[in-house]
Enzyme design. Structure first.
Site, mmCIF file in Angstrom:
data_model
loop_
_atom_site.group_PDB
_atom_site.id
_atom_site.type_symbol
_atom_site.label_atom_id
_atom_site.label_comp_id
_atom_site.label_asym_id
_atom_site.label_seq_id
_atom_site.Cartn_x
_atom_site.Cartn_y
_atom_site.Cartn_z
ATOM 1 N N ASP A 30 12.501 41.049 76.845
ATOM 2 C CA ASP A 30 12.339 42.080 75.818
ATOM 3 C C ASP A 30 11.463 43.184 76.402
ATOM 4 O O ASP A 30 10.625 42.928 77.271
ATOM 5 C CB ASP A 30 11.697 41.499 74.548
ATOM 6 C CG ASP A 30 12.010 42.333 73.308
ATOM 7 O OD1 ASP A 30 12.843 41.899 72.481
ATOM 8 O OD2 ASP A 30 11.434 43.446 73.169
ATOM 9 N N THR A 122 26.512 42.522 67.351
ATOM 10 C CA THR A 122 27.692 42.954 66.603
ATOM 11 C C THR A 122 28.126 44.331 67.107
ATOM 12 O O THR A 122 27.374 45.301 66.962
ATOM 13 C CB THR A 122 27.338 43.016 65.099
ATOM 14 O OG1 THR A 122 26.842 41.737 64.703
ATOM 15 C CG2 THR A 122 28.547 43.384 64.262
ATOM 16 N N GLU A 159 19.511 35.611 57.781
ATOM 17 C CA GLU A 159 18.051 35.616 57.754
ATOM 18 C C GLU A 159 17.582 34.688 56.647
ATOM 19 O O GLU A 159 18.203 34.591 55.592
ATOM 20 C CB GLU A 159 17.533 37.041 57.519
ATOM 21 C CG GLU A 159 17.689 37.880 58.755
ATOM 22 C CD GLU A 159 17.182 39.298 58.583
ATOM 23 O OE1 GLU A 159 16.266 39.527 57.780
ATOM 24 O OE2 GLU A 159 17.728 40.176 59.279
ATOM 25 N N LEU A 259 29.181 34.426 44.837
ATOM 26 C CA LEU A 259 29.673 34.918 43.541
ATOM 27 C C LEU A 259 28.507 35.229 42.614
ATOM 28 O O LEU A 259 28.678 35.269 41.403
ATOM 29 C CB LEU A 259 30.604 33.879 42.904
ATOM 30 C CG LEU A 259 31.971 33.695 43.563
ATOM 31 C CD1 LEU A 259 32.785 32.629 42.836
ATOM 32 C CD2 LEU A 259 32.752 35.014 43.593
ATOM 33 N N CYS A 269 22.373 43.754 57.980
ATOM 34 C CA CYS A 269 23.743 43.624 58.503
ATOM 35 C C CYS A 269 24.841 44.198 57.618
ATOM 36 O O CYS A 269 25.599 45.052 58.070
ATOM 37 C CB CYS A 269 24.026 42.149 58.794
ATOM 38 S SG CYS A 269 23.066 41.539 60.172
ATOM 39 N N LYS A 328 16.415 39.749 50.142
ATOM 40 C CA LYS A 328 16.829 38.478 49.545
ATOM 41 C C LYS A 328 15.635 37.537 49.659
ATOM 42 O O LYS A 328 14.700 37.812 50.430
ATOM 43 C CB LYS A 328 18.062 37.914 50.244
ATOM 44 C CG LYS A 328 17.841 37.436 51.672
ATOM 45 C CD LYS A 328 19.111 36.768 52.166
ATOM 46 C CE LYS A 328 18.880 35.998 53.430
ATOM 47 N NZ LYS A 328 20.076 35.339 53.928
#
Ligand SMILES: NC(=O)c1ccc[n+]([C@@H]2O[C@H](COP(=O)([O-])OP(=O)(O)OC[C@H]3O[C@@H](n4cnc5c(N)ncnc54)[C@H](O)[C@@H]3O)[C@@H](O)[C@H]2O)c1
Ligand SMILES: O=c1ccn([C@@H]2O[C@H](COP(=O)(O)OP(=O)(O)O[C@H]3O[C@H](CO)[C@@H](O)[C@H](O)[C@H]3O)[C@@H](O)[C@H]2O)c(=O)[nH]1
EC number: 1.1.1.22
Length: 431
Positions: A30, A122, A159, A259, A269, A328
């Site tokens: 890194d 991605t 995550e 749902l 993302c 979240k």
């Protein structure tokens, strides 16, 4: 096997620590010296359940971090887990991946044997073949498919459950141009997982592997937007969208997951990946109407939440509590959290905003330094004329008499987490 992982963020640190746990020697690269030092000291540089124990056992030992790309030469395979953010027009920005590919190429230029480069990040279809592979070739002076191999191996971890998701995946997708050495090396890397869980390994081409990642995220984001659209209809007719979701989820073709209707999706993302694939499709001349609609429905949900509050509270000059700031539960990540448009909307209304989140308040304070941050949900609710629930943290489900300390007990729930009861004016977003 000796594995290197370039990038020590959410994905890089998780997979590096998990590879070490699977028995591999791991080198993390890194550019951030603080991250490198943390890993070598056995400290996880990100907040992710289950990661601390792994990094504390392997960090500085079987998992070594460095800023020196040349160490890659001593490894058999290199995973690129670098960020792929979005440009102002919504398209993917591959510049960091390009820099990483060049650095890997320079590092393997002096290597005698075969080396495998794996794109974990991605990236939109075509990026690996058209952009990254030529960069590795130019920087190394070597030929892909002969001196080194390239594979696309997208990551599906979430995550908050990253370690468990990586260690027990639903599938492993491997995209190559049929290079047997690449397939063999990846089979060796993942062998412990595949044997333990009988994980399906889906072998395909590089472009297909890249597209599978966008299809996966696009499908899930659209599934949530579709249940939100249905939920908004339910609300108009006094129907409980959660009962509807429970019933339709019993149909195997629909499935019970994803749902949960409410204030919509955020995170690092879904927003960036839906945007990148929409823009990539448009550039190719195709207008992806379903994905565009998924984004549009998502963008409308926070304002629908605030409209429900408007029906009960004159927000101007009033103290309004925002419960939940993370995108979240289980994470301190606020990237694209629905709390951001909710706070902006409340401020536009002239409300005095008091926010609470068990872990993400510090992150949000950098974005909105001049709103009040409470130490507890109870403190946020005390004296408030209304409350909006944005994140489904479990602790909000146990709130009860805390609402009695509100000036007016108006609760607009964007996640169906608060218990509806007498004495509270309760509005569910889709029920
Ligand atoms: N976060 C997720 O849950 C998740 C899940 C699946 C896939 N992905 C994808 O994985 C990729 C990485 O995402 P992330 O969330 O781990 O990113 P991140 O921003 O958390 O971490 C990226 C790391 O790369 C480092 N870095 C930047 N430039 C570098 C360079 N030139 N050389 C070496 N290191 C460099 C940064 O210091 C940082 O530590 C993205 O393409 C993302 O879309 C993310
Ligand atoms: O029924 C649901 C499920 C999710 N969400 C929201 O959707 C967002 C994304 O949730 P989730 O998918 O659990 O989190 P991420 O960590 O963003 O993971 C997604 O994005 C990752 C990065 O690409 C992928 O690897 C994962 O497979 C994919 O689930 C969050 O804001 C959730 O609140 C809902 O509103 N309702």
């Amino acid at each position: 096997m000796h594995v290197s992982v370039v990038g020590s963020g959410y994905v890089g640190t998780t997979i590096a620590a998990c590879f070490a746990d699977l028995g591999h020697e791991v080198t993390s690269v890194d550019i951030d010296e603080d991250i490198v030092a943390a890993v070598n000291d056995g400290d996880a540089p990100i907040h992710e359940p289950g990661l601390d124990p792994l990094v504390s056992v392997y960090g500085g030992d079987r998992l070594r971090a460095t800023t020196d790309y040349d160490t890659i030469r001593e490894t058999d395979v290199t995973f690129l887990a670098l960020p792929t953010p979005k440009n102002d027009d919504g398209s993917i920005d591959t510049s960091i991946m390009e820099a990483g590919a060049e650095s890997v190429g320079e590092a393997i230029a002096e290597k005698d044997g075969y080396h495998l480069v794996v794109v974990k990040s991605t990236v939109v279809p075509g990026t690996t073949e058209d952009t990254l592979t030529p960069l590795v070739e130019a920087a190394s002076g070597k030929t892909a498919g002969e001196d080194f191999g390239v594979a696309v191996n997208p990551e599906f971890l979430r995550e908050g459950t990253a370690v468990d998701d990586f260690m027990e995946p639903d599938k492993i997708v491997v995209g190559t141009d049929g290079d047997g050495r690449a397939l063999d090396l990846l089979a060796e890397v993942y062998e412990p997982l595949v044997l333990q869980w009988d994980v399906p390994v889906f072998e395909t081409g590089p472009r297909e592997a890249e597209m599978i990642k966008y299809a996966n995220n696009g499908f899930l984001a659209a599934k949530v937007s579709l249940i939100n659209d249905i939920g908004n209809i339910c609300k108009e007719f006094g129907v409980d969208a959660y009962e509807v979701a429970e019933a339709i989820g019993l149909d195997d073709r629909i499935g019970e997951q994803f749902l949960r209707s409410g204030v919509g999706w955020g995170g690092s993302c879904f927003p960036k990946d839906t945007s990148a694939i929409i823009q990539h499709a448009r550039d190719a001349g195709y207008d992806p109407r379903m994905l565009e609609a998924a984004v549009e429905v998502n963008e409308r949900q926070p304002e629908r939440l605030l409209s429900l509050l408007d029906e009960h509270v004159e927000a101007e000059g009033d103290r309004i509590a925002v419960l939940g700031l993370a995108f979240k539960p289980g994470t301190d990540d606020i990237r694209n959290s629905r709390a951001i448009p909710v706070i902006e909307g409340l401020r536009e209304r002239g409300a005095e905003v008091v926010a609470y989140d068990p872990v993400a308040a510090g992150e949000m304070a950098e974005r909105f330094p001049d709103i009040e941050y409470a130490e507890s949900a109870a403190a946020a609710l005390d004296g408030a004329s209304g409350a909006v629930v944005v994140t489904d943290w479990d602790e909000f489900g146990t709130l009860d008499e805390e609402f009695d300390a509100m000036e007016e007990a108006v609760v607009v729930d964007g996640r169906r987490i608060v218990e509806r009861r007498e004495g509270i004016t309760y509005e569910g977003l889709t029920w």
